[in-house]
Write a protein that holds these residues in place. Structure first.
Motif, PDB file in Angstrom:
ATOM      1  N   LYS B   6      53.348  37.381  43.527  1.00  0.00           N
ATOM      2  CA  LYS B   6      52.648  38.642  43.711  1.00  0.00           C
ATOM      3  C   LYS B   6      53.206  39.371  44.926  1.00  0.00           C
ATOM      4  O   LYS B   6      53.454  40.549  44.897  1.00  0.00           O
ATOM      5  N   LEU B   9      56.628  40.843  44.299  1.00  0.00           N
ATOM      6  CA  LEU B   9      56.506  42.036  43.477  1.00  0.00           C
ATOM      7  C   LEU B   9      55.936  43.202  44.284  1.00  0.00           C
ATOM      8  O   LEU B   9      56.403  44.327  44.204  1.00  0.00           O
ATOM      9  N   LEU B  17      58.354  52.655  46.373  1.00  0.00           N
ATOM     10  CA  LEU B  17      57.496  53.772  46.758  1.00  0.00           C
ATOM     11  C   LEU B  17      58.006  54.441  48.014  1.00  0.00           C
ATOM     12  O   LEU B  17      58.090  55.661  48.104  1.00  0.00           O
ATOM     13  N   LEU B  21      59.216  58.162  48.505  1.00  0.00           N
ATOM     14  CA  LEU B  21      58.517  59.011  49.451  1.00  0.00           C
ATOM     15  C   LEU B  21      59.450  59.711  50.414  1.00  0.00           C
ATOM     16  O   LEU B  21      59.355  60.903  50.648  1.00  0.00           O
ATOM     17  N   ALA B 103      40.100  57.114  66.349  1.00  0.00           N
ATOM     18  CA  ALA B 103      39.870  56.073  65.345  1.00  0.00           C
ATOM     19  C   ALA B 103      41.087  55.998  64.430  1.00  0.00           C
ATOM     20  O   ALA B 103      41.367  56.932  63.693  1.00  0.00           O
ATOM     21  N   ASP B 104      41.824  54.892  64.532  1.00  0.00           N
ATOM     22  CA  ASP B 104      43.006  54.675  63.695  1.00  0.00           C
ATOM     23  C   ASP B 104      43.988  55.845  63.737  1.00  0.00           C
ATOM     24  O   ASP B 104      44.483  56.300  62.715  1.00  0.00           O
ATOM     25  N   TRP B 105      44.272  56.308  64.955  1.00  0.00           N
ATOM     26  CA  TRP B 105      45.075  57.529  65.087  1.00  0.00           C
ATOM     27  C   TRP B 105      46.506  57.378  64.586  1.00  0.00           C
ATOM     28  O   TRP B 105      47.074  58.330  64.073  1.00  0.00           O
ATOM     29  N   THR B 107      47.664  55.789  61.944  1.00  0.00           N
ATOM     30  CA  THR B 107      47.680  56.040  60.510  1.00  0.00           C
ATOM     31  C   THR B 107      47.503  57.521  60.229  1.00  0.00           C
ATOM     32  O   THR B 107      48.258  58.121  59.469  1.00  0.00           O
ATOM     33  N   LYS B 108      46.494  58.098  60.861  1.00  0.00           N
ATOM     34  CA  LYS B 108      46.162  59.480  60.547  1.00  0.00           C
ATOM     35  C   LYS B 108      47.284  60.426  60.953  1.00  0.00           C
ATOM     36  O   LYS B 108      47.638  61.336  60.218  1.00  0.00           O
ATOM     37  N   LEU B 111      50.204  60.013  58.558  1.00  0.00           N
ATOM     38  CA  LEU B 111      49.862  60.539  57.233  1.00  0.00           C
ATOM     39  C   LEU B 111      49.903  62.065  57.230  1.00  0.00           C
ATOM     40  O   LEU B 111      50.361  62.677  56.279  1.00  0.00           O
ATOM     41  N   LEU B 112      49.430  62.638  58.313  1.00  0.00           N
ATOM     42  CA  LEU B 112      49.419  64.093  58.428  1.00  0.00           C
ATOM     43  C   LEU B 112      50.840  64.633  58.267  1.00  0.00           C
ATOM     44  O   LEU B 112      51.076  65.611  57.570  1.00  0.00           O
ATOM     45  N   ALA B 114      53.413  62.918  56.883  1.00  0.00           N
ATOM     46  CA  ALA B 114      53.982  62.510  55.601  1.00  0.00           C
ATOM     47  C   ALA B 114      53.445  63.355  54.452  1.00  0.00           C
ATOM     48  O   ALA B 114      54.126  63.577  53.460  1.00  0.00           O
ATOM     49  N   SER B 115      52.211  63.827  54.595  1.00  0.00           N
ATOM     50  CA  SER B 115      51.582  64.539  53.486  1.00  0.00           C
ATOM     51  C   SER B 115      52.155  65.932  53.292  1.00  0.00           C
ATOM     52  O   SER B 115      51.911  66.574  52.282  1.00  0.00           O
TER      53      SER B 115
END
Lengths: 302, 535
Positions: B6, B9, B17, B21, B103-105, B107-108, B111-112, B114-115
């Motif tokens: 697993k 894979l 991905l 991306l 809070a979890d800056w 990632t955010k 993502l900001l 990357a989006s």
């Protein structure tokens, strides 16, 4: 005769011993569960300075409600957050429970042709997921759910685990019931609402509790999709923010830019925990009996 | 078995991905074309007439991504109203701050970018905000052509060698915060009153004197733990290397503490590990000795207390942190422990081995999908260069958040933190010339900074990004060993120090430390070529 009495006395003694042991053991166990929470409560009411000097205490050495003052700095916001979380939890649990139950029921009906394939697809998602970035892109770019409560509500509605649990529970209801109802002229929806749902209350209570807990504790999706521009955001995110920013301000290793402020860090963490868990503790005893029943049923059926 | 499959894979899927991306986020050629075109027209108008004005007839809203919690007490809106009035009048624009909360800056924030959401100005930092990785994915617009036209003051102010530090593939990716002084070099914060009591009259500059101080505390201050360290903190090894070698730490994480350094400022492209020579052995011996003498508590490795609060409460005699912390603590200690005369022993003091902070520790970029990069730069130029705008942005309203007396900044009477606090977390281009010194600063701050200025060298590794791919496995293994065996050596709890160091080195070697060093050297050589070619 004497022997019998002796034996009886022996059984008496041993049963008393077992009972005593049982009560003692369970009592101790309960205490073990209760103590940490009392410690949390005690610490949340202790002055930060006293925590530094004496460590955590059950009974505050130096009483202070400063941590609660910080957490409740802005009561309107915290009440609003409670409202948002409560709303999402109620709506989400009701809708989610209904959909999960329907899915679980349909998936085990022998006259549903592709049930195994569809079950597999549902199961498949527990093994393989797209990851955070694609999830984020779909939610924001395609579904345009940024800054919408739907972004928190939708992902929590169904979970493969709960569907499988429901499915295995409904399997215990004989298919003959469905068939006989059909012969009496009931439609599928009627069979589901009038027959299946009443017979699955323990499972519904369990699944409902899972869904409700999930919504109550949900902060991650809220963190990703609800920006600070929103007036009210779910409670857990609000509290998490209070703690992380205090943590950050105090130990800003990342950046020297933040001015350190006086924050009662340890006591505040505990106060946050109290505020967040309080309502759940009140809610738990009410559904607990169903919860236990539901779990055991699920366990036997696998 | 199943699990392993697993995993494999999963990794494969994730990799596909990731590839798709990055393919999505690389700036398309059309994007670049359009900016080029825009700049040429602007440049043409600028060249056409010396006073030709840039067209600002259309009102635009410029977003600026900041890190921090959105201020909630209402002051922020008041200041912004005033600031936006000025911006409207000067460049016909409005500034809107988008907050990325703590809070979890990570990632955010990523993502900001990357989006592909359109952001105009965005706070960046090469050392803590993954700026080079994001630049690689095409998250930012190259600024070379825009800057001279739309941010002329900043363009002239930043010298070419500093612009060179901001380039990815020879294109400027960010505006550095290079004219702002801040020091985050580490050292020991210790009490001057107690040092004097133990006969230490001049400022501490080496670890032997520090030992005398600790011993004094141990002997004469019952109930005080000389240094109530947490066994999970590794400041002492980095500090010792800073004090007793000329090495400069490379931005390559090996877990708990860094193993690989640049040899010295003159030999900055030579990979070197002080762990492999006598430095580490001497350090381990000293820490064993300190541990045996009881300078920290017996259960130091499991201790999680807050050393700083203990210092403030008079229960510990040092704290190990950086200059900015010291300056804040000094003021605090004067209130909490009057007469404590808190002092600072910067590790660099022993051999004057001091590098400045990276000039790209703070900076501002423009998002690749920004719809109006030109106006965004004009707004940035104003924030950085216009004293009025700068002060609104950094301090708030005069009379509410601050008052100026004799050229220094104070809090007004009746200032209430909850009610009046204001911040924008503008860390992307503060500048000394527009700063008003804080009247509450410690009086010795100027002298301390002056002593740093005498010996400081520019940070050489701002643009060095280590590509871990060829040594991922080795690096993981080494990180694990450092985490497992490190703390015991760092706090003298590993038995015989010489043997402990030997074991540690043997483990590192077995995990492929040599291969790691070779790879780092290879990449440093390549880095040298890029740096020298862009000069």
């Amino acid at each position: 005769m004497e022997q019998v009495i002796a034996r009886q006395r022996g059984t008496d003694f041993s049963s008393v011993a077992i009972r005593a042991f049982g009560y003692l053991f369970i009592g101790l166990f309960a205490l073990c569960c209760l103590l940490p929470f009392l410690l949390v409560l005690g610490t949340s009411l202790t002055a930060e300075k006293s925590i530094t000097l004496h460590g955590y205490n059950l009974w505050p050495k130096e009483f202070s409600t400063f941590a609660y003052k910080i957490v409740f700095e802005n009561p309107a916001v915290i009440i609003g957050s409670y409202g948002v979380t409560l709303g999402i939890t109620i709506v989400g649990t009701t809708v989610g429970l209904f959909i999960v139950a329907m899915t679980g029921y349909s998936l085990q009906r022998p006259d549903f042709p592709y049930r195994n394939r569809i079950s597999f697809f549902i199961y498949f998602t527990t093994l393989f997921q797209g990851g955070v970035v694609p999830f984020y892109l779909i939610m924001t770019q395609w579904l345009h759910l940024k800054d919408s409560y739907m972004a928190v509500l939708l992902p929590g509605l169904m979970s493969p685990f709960l569907i499988i649990m429901m499915k295995s529970f409904v399997t215990s209801i004989p298919h003959a019931i469905t068939e006989s109802a059909k012969m009496d002229g009931a439609g599928d929806f009627k069979i589901f609402t009038k027959l299946i749902l009443p017979m699955t209350t323990p499972a519904l209570a369990t699944i409902g509790l899972f869904i409700a807990l999930g919504y109550w504790n949900e902060w991650y999706n809220a963190m990703l999709f609800l920006s600070p521009d929103m007036k009210y955001r779910p409670l857990q995110l609000f509290l998490y923010n209070v703690v992380t920013s205090a943590d950050f301000i105090k130990n800003s290793s990342v950046s020297s830019n933040v001015q350190p402020r006086d924050m009662p860090l340890e006591s505040m963490k505990m106060a946050t925990a109290v505020v967040a868990t309080g309502p759940v503790i009140l809610f738990y005893p009410m559904v607990q009996k169903y919860f236990i029943k539901g779990i055991t049923v699920g366990a036997v059926k696998g | 078995m199943m699990k392993k499959k697993k995993k494999v894979l999963g990794v494969a899927l994730a990799a596909t991905l990731a590839v798709s991306l990055t393919a999505c986020t690389t700036p398309s050629s059309t994007d670049k074309g359009s900016t080029d075109k825009a700049t040429t027209t602007a440049a043409a108008t600028a060249a056409g007439g010396a006073t030709a004005k840039i067209d600002t007839s259309e009102f635009q809203t410029i977003s600026y991504v900041m890190l921090g919690d959105k201020p909630k007490n209402g002051q922020f809106e008041k200041v912004m109203e005033k600031l936006n009035a000025i911006l409207k009048q000067k460049v016909n624009a409005k500034l809107e701050i988008k907050w990325v909360e703590w809070a979890d800056w990570q990632t955010k924030y990523n993502l900001l970018l990357a989006s592909g959401e359109p952001v105009d100005l965005i706070t960046v930092a090469t050392d803590w905000l993954d700026t080079w990785q994001n630049a690689q994915k095409g998250a930012f617009q190259p600024l070379d052509k825009l800057l001279p036209v739309y941010a002329p003051l900043t363009w002239k102010e930043v010298p070419p060698e500093n612009w060179a530090e901001t380039k990815y593939k020879n294109q400027i990716m960010l505006i550095p915060e290079d004219h702002y002084t801040q020091w985050v070099n580490h050292g020991f914060l210790y009490r001057g009153d107690w040092a004097k009591e133990f006969g230490i009259t001049s400022p501490i500059k080496d670890w032997k004197t520090m030992e005398t101080y600790f011993q004094g505390v141990k002997d004469k201050k019952p109930g005080v733990v000389p240094w109530d360290a947490n066994g999970t903190a590794a400041g002492n090894i980095a500090g010792y290397i800073n004090s007793y070698t000329d090495a400069i730490e490379l931005p390559i994480s090996t877990g708990l503490f860094g193993l690989v350094y640049g040899k010295s400022y003159d030999e900055k492209y030579k990979a070197y590990s002080p762990i492999l020579d006598d430095t580490f052995v001497n350090f381990a011996k000293m820490m064993k000795d300190w541990g045996d003498k009881g300078f920290w508590r017996e259960d130091v490795l499991n201790y999680k207390g807050d050393n700083r609060s203990e210092l403030e409460a008079g229960k510990s005699s040092v704290d190990q942190h950086h200059t900015q912390t010291f300056l804040g603590e000094r003021i605090k200690m004067d209130k909490l422990q009057p007469g404590s005369d808190l002092q600072f022993f910067p590790f660099s003091a022993t051999r004057n081995n001091l590098v400045s902070m990276s000039i790209t520790h703070g900076g501002t970029s423009i998002g690749a999908k920004s719809k109006h990069p030109e106006r965004a730069l004009m707004v940035y130029d104003l924030i950085r260069q216009d004293p009025e705008v700068y002060r609104l942005m950094n301090y708030g309203l005069e009379g509410v958040q601050y008052v100026v007396k004799d050229g220094k900044r104070y809090r007004p009477d009746g200032y209430d933190v909850q009610r009046d606090d204001f911040y924008t977390d503008f860390w992307g281009g503060r500048i000394d010339k527009n700063e008003i010194p804080d009247g509450n600063d410690w009086v010795g701050k100027g002298d301390l900074y002056a002593s740093y200025d005498k010996v400081k060298k520019a940070y050489p590794y701002g643009r060095f990004v280590f590509d871990k791919a060829p040594v991922t496995n080795e690096l993981t293994a080494i990180t694990q060993i450092v985490g497992q065996m490190g703390p015991a050596i760092l706090y003298g709890k590993a038995g015989d120090p010489v043997k402990a160091v030997d074991d540690f080195r043997a483990k590192l070697k077995a995990a492929g430390f040599d291969k790691l060093m070779t790879e780092i050297q290879k990449q440093l050589d390549a880095f040298k070529t890029t740096v020298e070619s862009s000069k």
